[in-house]
Design a protein around this motif. Structure first.
Motif, PDB file in Angstrom:
ATOM      1  N   LEU A 127       9.934   0.894  -4.625  1.00 17.19           N
ATOM      2  CA  LEU A 127       9.585   1.698  -3.674  1.00 17.19           C
ATOM      3  C   LEU A 127       8.841   3.117  -4.547  1.00 17.19           C
ATOM      4  CD1 LEU A 127      12.651   2.292  -1.617  1.00 17.19           C
ATOM      5  CD2 LEU A 127      10.083   1.475  -0.700  1.00 17.19           C
ATOM      6  N   ALA A 128       9.044   3.010  -5.673  1.00 16.33           N
ATOM      7  CA  ALA A 128       8.642   3.823  -6.466  1.00 16.33           C
ATOM      8  C   ALA A 128       7.103   3.532  -6.766  1.00 16.33           C
ATOM      9  CB  ALA A 128       9.265   4.205  -8.080  1.00 16.33           C
ATOM     10  N   TRP A 129       6.842   2.448  -6.579  1.00 16.49           N
ATOM     11  CA  TRP A 129       5.383   2.147  -6.954  1.00 16.49           C
ATOM     12  C   TRP A 129       4.553   1.836  -5.351  1.00 16.49           C
ATOM     13  CZ3 TRP A 129       2.730   0.656 -11.545  1.00 16.49           C
ATOM     14  CH2 TRP A 129       3.599   0.884 -12.630  1.00 16.49           C
ATOM     15  N   SER A 130       4.910   2.687  -4.550  1.00 21.69           N
ATOM     16  CA  SER A 130       4.259   2.589  -3.131  1.00 21.69           C
ATOM     17  C   SER A 130       2.884   2.504  -3.013  1.00 21.69           C
ATOM     18  CB  SER A 130       5.094   3.524  -2.216  1.00 21.69           C
ATOM     19  OG  SER A 130       4.854   4.958  -2.605  1.00 21.69           O
ATOM     20  N   LYS A 131       2.329   3.163  -3.948  1.00 23.39           N
ATOM     21  CA  LYS A 131       0.724   3.441  -3.951  1.00 23.39           C
ATOM     22  C   LYS A 131       0.007   2.100  -4.402  1.00 23.39           C
ATOM     23  CE  LYS A 131      -0.009   5.455  -8.613  1.00 23.39           C
ATOM     24  NZ  LYS A 131      -0.329   4.084  -9.326  1.00 23.39           N
ATOM     25  N   ASP A 132       0.694   1.205  -4.753  1.00 23.26           N
ATOM     26  CA  ASP A 132       0.425   0.017  -5.328  1.00 23.26           C
ATOM     27  C   ASP A 132       0.617  -1.381  -4.449  1.00 23.26           C
ATOM     28  OD1 ASP A 132      -1.516   0.741  -7.621  1.00 23.26           O
ATOM     29  OD2 ASP A 132       0.508   1.324  -8.225  1.00 23.26           O
ATOM     30  N   HIS A 133       1.297  -0.959  -3.441  1.00 17.65           N
ATOM     31  CA  HIS A 133       1.896  -1.963  -2.724  1.00 17.65           C
ATOM     32  C   HIS A 133       0.727  -2.986  -2.135  1.00 17.65           C
ATOM     33  CE1 HIS A 133       6.296  -0.205  -1.925  1.00 17.65           C
ATOM     34  NE2 HIS A 133       5.944  -0.544  -3.107  1.00 17.65           N
ATOM     35  N   GLY A 134      -0.157  -2.441  -1.579  1.00 11.92           N
ATOM     36  CA  GLY A 134      -1.288  -3.330  -0.667  1.00 11.92           C
ATOM     37  C   GLY A 134      -1.837  -4.083  -1.919  1.00 11.92           C
ATOM     38  N   ARG A 135      -2.148  -3.363  -3.348  1.00 12.31           N
ATOM     39  CA  ARG A 135      -2.828  -4.284  -4.405  1.00 12.31           C
ATOM     40  C   ARG A 135      -2.004  -5.276  -4.856  1.00 12.31           C
ATOM     41  NH1 ARG A 135      -4.080  -0.911  -9.671  1.00 12.31           N
ATOM     42  NH2 ARG A 135      -5.350  -2.507 -10.926  1.00 12.31           N
ATOM     43  N   VAL A 136      -0.733  -5.338  -4.828  1.00 16.16           N
ATOM     44  CA  VAL A 136       0.415  -6.177  -5.347  1.00 16.16           C
ATOM     45  C   VAL A 136       0.383  -7.155  -4.667  1.00 16.16           C
ATOM     46  CG1 VAL A 136       2.687  -6.501  -5.809  1.00 16.16           C
ATOM     47  CG2 VAL A 136       1.697  -4.540  -6.795  1.00 16.16           C
ATOM     48  N   ALA A 137       0.348  -7.029  -3.259  1.00 17.13           N
ATOM     49  CA  ALA A 137       0.326  -7.907  -2.380  1.00 17.13           C
ATOM     50  C   ALA A 137      -0.811  -8.705  -2.200  1.00 17.13           C
ATOM     51  CB  ALA A 137       0.667  -7.476  -0.684  1.00 17.13           C
ATOM     52  N   GLY A 138      -1.934  -8.182  -2.451  1.00 18.73           N
ATOM     53  CA  GLY A 138      -3.182  -9.094  -2.883  1.00 18.73           C
ATOM     54  C   GLY A 138      -2.830 -10.155  -3.958  1.00 18.73           C
ATOM     55  N   LEU A 139      -2.271  -9.704  -4.987  1.00 15.35           N
ATOM     56  CA  LEU A 139      -2.267 -10.490  -6.117  1.00 15.35           C
ATOM     57  C   LEU A 139      -1.293 -11.489  -5.867  1.00 15.35           C
ATOM     58  CD1 LEU A 139      -1.871  -7.900  -9.007  1.00 15.35           C
ATOM     59  CD2 LEU A 139      -3.608  -9.282  -8.436  1.00 15.35           C
ATOM     60  N   ALA A 140      -0.230 -11.133  -5.056  1.00 11.10           N
ATOM     61  CA  ALA A 140       0.957 -12.342  -4.689  1.00 11.10           C
ATOM     62  C   ALA A 140       0.051 -13.370  -3.827  1.00 11.10           C
ATOM     63  CB  ALA A 140       2.005 -11.782  -4.034  1.00 11.10           C
ATOM     64  N   ALA A 141      -1.024 -12.935  -3.034  1.00 14.45           N
ATOM     65  CA  ALA A 141      -1.593 -13.949  -2.404  1.00 14.45           C
ATOM     66  C   ALA A 141      -2.281 -14.902  -3.121  1.00 14.45           C
ATOM     67  CB  ALA A 141      -2.681 -13.170  -1.357  1.00 14.45           C
ATOM     68  N   LEU A 142      -2.632 -14.839  -4.447  1.00  9.42           N
ATOM     69  CA  LEU A 142      -3.103 -15.825  -5.183  1.00  9.42           C
ATOM     70  C   LEU A 142      -2.267 -16.931  -5.442  1.00  9.42           C
ATOM     71  CD1 LEU A 142      -4.450 -13.318  -7.805  1.00  9.42           C
ATOM     72  CD2 LEU A 142      -5.882 -14.346  -6.030  1.00  9.42           C
ATOM     73  N   LEU A 143      -0.889 -16.812  -5.250  1.00  8.87           N
ATOM     74  CA  LEU A 143      -0.170 -17.936  -5.301  1.00  8.87           C
ATOM     75  C   LEU A 143      -0.765 -19.174  -4.489  1.00  8.87           C
ATOM     76  CD1 LEU A 143       3.321 -16.287  -4.933  1.00  8.87           C
ATOM     77  CD2 LEU A 143       2.617 -17.449  -6.768  1.00  8.87           C
ATOM     78  N   PRO A 144      -0.780 -20.233  -5.215  1.00  8.52           N
ATOM     79  CA  PRO A 144      -1.381 -21.523  -4.407  1.00  8.52           C
ATOM     80  C   PRO A 144      -0.864 -21.717  -3.396  1.00  8.52           C
ATOM     81  CG  PRO A 144      -0.468 -22.196  -6.705  1.00  8.52           C
ATOM     82  CD  PRO A 144      -0.265 -20.716  -6.452  1.00  8.52           C
TER      83      PRO A 144
END
Length: 150
Positions: A127-144
């Motif tokens: 939750l502390a990293w909330s400003k980066d949640h969208g960016r991180v979700a985009g990185l997780a989308a790189l999973l094959p």
């Protein structure tokens, strides 16, 4: 004695190491130790941290907190991402790193209560990293192929 990561004290590292004995001693397939690794790395990240360390920690917390993945499933996701040859982005750590720390987790006696506190800590850091949640979700989308949640 080893030196702590940037952003961590020797005392904090010692607490993490003590908690690691507890989490690594768990049996079963959940692998709660992965939550410790990711929460600690994200909470102690600095601009000098390796980009892959912070990115993987945040992806792990995302998969746990937002997708309900177990520690073992997060570990598998990390392995899949590590096989990809890519440059990982840098993150600017937030002012506040969450309301709980590794010391709060270790303060709870071993057992289900401590495990629940570790999960609360991991979610607090996420939750502390909330400003980066969208960016991180985009990185997780790189999973094959996203592993199935528990």
């Amino acid at each position: 004695m080893r030196d702590p990561e940037p952003g961590a004290s020797a005392q904090c590292l010692a607490i993490k190491d003590e908690l690691s004995f507890h989490t690594l001693g768990h049996g079963g397939t959940y692998f709660i130790h992965q939550l410790l690794v990711d929460a600690y790395a994200a909470q102690h990240a600095t601009t000098a941290s390796k980009p892959i360390t912070t990115a993987f920690a945040l992806i792990g917390l995302f998969l746990f907190a937002e997708r309900g993945f177990s520690g073992k499933e997060v570990q598998r996701a990390h392995m899949a991402l590590a096989r990809r040859s890519r440059t990982w982005p840098r993150f600017q750590p937030p002012e506040s790193r969450g309301t709980l720390t590794v010391a709060d987790v270790l303060a709870v006696p071993p057992g289900e209560g401590r495990d629940a506190m570790l999960e609360r800590w991991a979610k607090s850091v996420w939750l502390a990293w909330s400003k980066d949640h969208g960016r991180v979700a985009g990185l997780a989308a790189l999973l094959p192929r996203a592993p199935s949640p528990r």
